[in-house]
Design a protein around this motif. Sequence first.
Motif, PDB file in Angstrom:
ATOM      1  N   SER A 117       0.827  -1.218   0.000  1.00 56.78           N
ATOM      2  CA  SER A 117       0.000   0.000   0.000  1.00 56.78           C
ATOM      3  C   SER A 117       0.852   1.256   0.000  1.00 56.78           C
ATOM      4  N   ALA A 118       1.960   1.241   0.748  1.00 56.24           N
ATOM      5  CA  ALA A 118       2.864   2.392   0.761  1.00 56.24           C
ATOM      6  C   ALA A 118       3.480   2.604  -0.618  1.00 56.24           C
ATOM      7  N   LEU A 119       3.876   1.526  -1.269  1.00 55.83           N
ATOM      8  CA  LEU A 119       4.438   1.637  -2.620  1.00 55.83           C
ATOM      9  C   LEU A 119       3.414   2.190  -3.601  1.00 55.83           C
ATOM     10  N   ILE A 120       2.193   1.683  -3.551  1.00 58.47           N
ATOM     11  CA  ILE A 120       1.140   2.170  -4.451  1.00 58.47           C
ATOM     12  C   ILE A 120       0.874   3.646  -4.188  1.00 58.47           C
ATOM     13  N   GLY A 121       0.796   4.037  -2.924  1.00 55.05           N
ATOM     14  CA  GLY A 121       0.537   5.441  -2.588  1.00 55.05           C
ATOM     15  C   GLY A 121       1.601   6.369  -3.139  1.00 55.05           C
ATOM     16  N   GLU A 122       2.862   5.990  -3.006  1.00 52.76           N
ATOM     17  CA  GLU A 122       3.952   6.831  -3.526  1.00 52.76           C
ATOM     18  C   GLU A 122       3.960   6.851  -5.050  1.00 52.76           C
ATOM     19  N   LEU A 123       3.624   5.727  -5.674  1.00 53.76           N
ATOM     20  CA  LEU A 123       3.574   5.713  -7.133  1.00 53.76           C
ATOM     21  C   LEU A 123       2.438   6.596  -7.638  1.00 53.76           C
ATOM     22  N   ILE A 124       1.296   6.565  -6.969  1.00 48.78           N
ATOM     23  CA  ILE A 124       0.172   7.445  -7.345  1.00 48.78           C
ATOM     24  C   ILE A 124       0.601   8.906  -7.212  1.00 48.78           C
ATOM     25  N   ALA A 125       1.316   9.247  -6.147  1.00 45.82           N
ATOM     26  CA  ALA A 125       1.810  10.620  -5.975  1.00 45.82           C
ATOM     27  C   ALA A 125       2.747  11.005  -7.120  1.00 45.82           C
ATOM     28  N   LEU A 126       3.606  10.075  -7.533  1.00 45.45           N
ATOM     29  CA  LEU A 126       4.507  10.330  -8.660  1.00 45.45           C
ATOM     30  C   LEU A 126       3.715  10.566  -9.950  1.00 45.45           C
ATOM     31  N   LEU A 127       2.686   9.759 -10.187  1.00 42.41           N
ATOM     32  CA  LEU A 127       1.863   9.920 -11.390  1.00 42.41           C
ATOM     33  C   LEU A 127       1.148  11.275 -11.374  1.00 42.41           C
ATOM     34  N   LYS A 128       0.639  11.668 -10.216  1.00 42.39           N
ATOM     35  CA  LYS A 128      -0.014  12.976 -10.103  1.00 42.39           C
ATOM     36  C   LYS A 128       0.982  14.093 -10.408  1.00 42.39           C
ATOM     37  N   ALA A 129       2.189  13.994  -9.848  1.00 41.21           N
ATOM     38  CA  ALA A 129       3.215  15.012 -10.077  1.00 41.21           C
ATOM     39  C   ALA A 129       3.590  15.098 -11.559  1.00 41.21           C
ATOM     40  N   ARG A 130       3.544  13.977 -12.247  1.00 39.81           N
ATOM     41  CA  ARG A 130       3.862  13.955 -13.682  1.00 39.81           C
ATOM     42  C   ARG A 130       2.638  14.238 -14.557  1.00 39.81           C
ATOM     43  N   GLU A 131       1.505  14.519 -13.900  1.00 44.70           N
ATOM     44  CA  GLU A 131       0.243  14.807 -14.581  1.00 44.70           C
ATOM     45  C   GLU A 131      -0.206  13.664 -15.489  1.00 44.70           C
ATOM     46  N   ILE A 132       0.029  12.457 -15.032  1.00 43.19           N
ATOM     47  CA  ILE A 132      -0.455  11.262 -15.732  1.00 43.19           C
ATOM     48  C   ILE A 132      -1.870  10.994 -15.230  1.00 43.19           C
ATOM     49  N   ARG A 133      -2.798  10.839 -16.149  1.00 47.15           N
ATOM     50  CA  ARG A 133      -4.216  10.747 -15.800  1.00 47.15           C
ATOM     51  C   ARG A 133      -4.708   9.326 -15.509  1.00 47.15           C
ATOM     52  N   ARG A 134      -4.141   8.335 -16.197  1.00 49.02           N
ATOM     53  CA  ARG A 134      -4.646   6.975 -16.059  1.00 49.02           C
ATOM     54  C   ARG A 134      -3.488   5.980 -15.946  1.00 49.02           C
ATOM     55  N   PHE A 135      -3.797   4.844 -15.382  1.00 51.23           N
ATOM     56  CA  PHE A 135      -2.841   3.740 -15.352  1.00 51.23           C
ATOM     57  C   PHE A 135      -3.616   2.436 -15.446  1.00 51.23           C
ATOM     58  N   CYS A 136      -2.910   1.408 -15.848  1.00 52.78           N
ATOM     59  CA  CYS A 136      -3.512   0.084 -15.859  1.00 52.78           C
ATOM     60  C   CYS A 136      -2.612  -0.861 -15.079  1.00 52.78           C
ATOM     61  N   LEU A 137      -3.131  -1.999 -14.740  1.00 58.52           N
ATOM     62  CA  LEU A 137      -2.365  -3.045 -14.089  1.00 58.52           C
ATOM     63  C   LEU A 137      -3.029  -4.366 -14.418  1.00 58.52           C
TER      64      LEU A 137
END
Length: 179
Positions: A117-137
């Motif tokens: 969960s900590a890893l996912i949270g930090e990755l989401i923060a990185l995506l927001k900072a890079r203005e990435i709107r969507r992701f898949c998994l």
Amino acid sequence: MQPTITVHPLAPEDQPAAFRVFEEAIPDAFARQGLADDKEWIAGEIEEKKRLVRQSLEPDAPVAFLVAKRGGEVVGTISFGPCGHEIQVCTDHELDEVGELGSLYVRPSEQNRGIGSALIGELIALLKAREIRRFCLDSGYKEAQQRWRRKFGEPYRVVPDFWGPDSAHMVWLREVKDF
């Protein structure tokens, strides 16, 4: 008391420890799927993750890795990069332009302690900072599919029998703003 979990971008000196995470977590995941005997497949999966780590350390790499550390020791990984082959196949290339959250592995001895969960949270923060709107998994691991359903809801696509009888592959598509 356990040392605090910290999450950082992968540094060159983290590479050997990240490799050890894969060497422990991937065989464990396969064993929990009843696939412990498929040594060649396991080895191939480990080598692919190592290749992605090495690639992420190159200048202008398309893949970004984060590592979770407890007491200075790498205990988990997560990546973001171009969507992989299984997602392309399972979605008939509908998500080829969407980046993939991948390589989420936590050492078996450290699982169920909030590291993923900590890893996912930090990755989401990185995506927001890079203005990435969507992701898949995606996932073919039944145990992981249950976790992803709890965390990300119902999958975008389910491909029954992808890995064999009663072994589906699932793909999720999510909006970053929802987190």
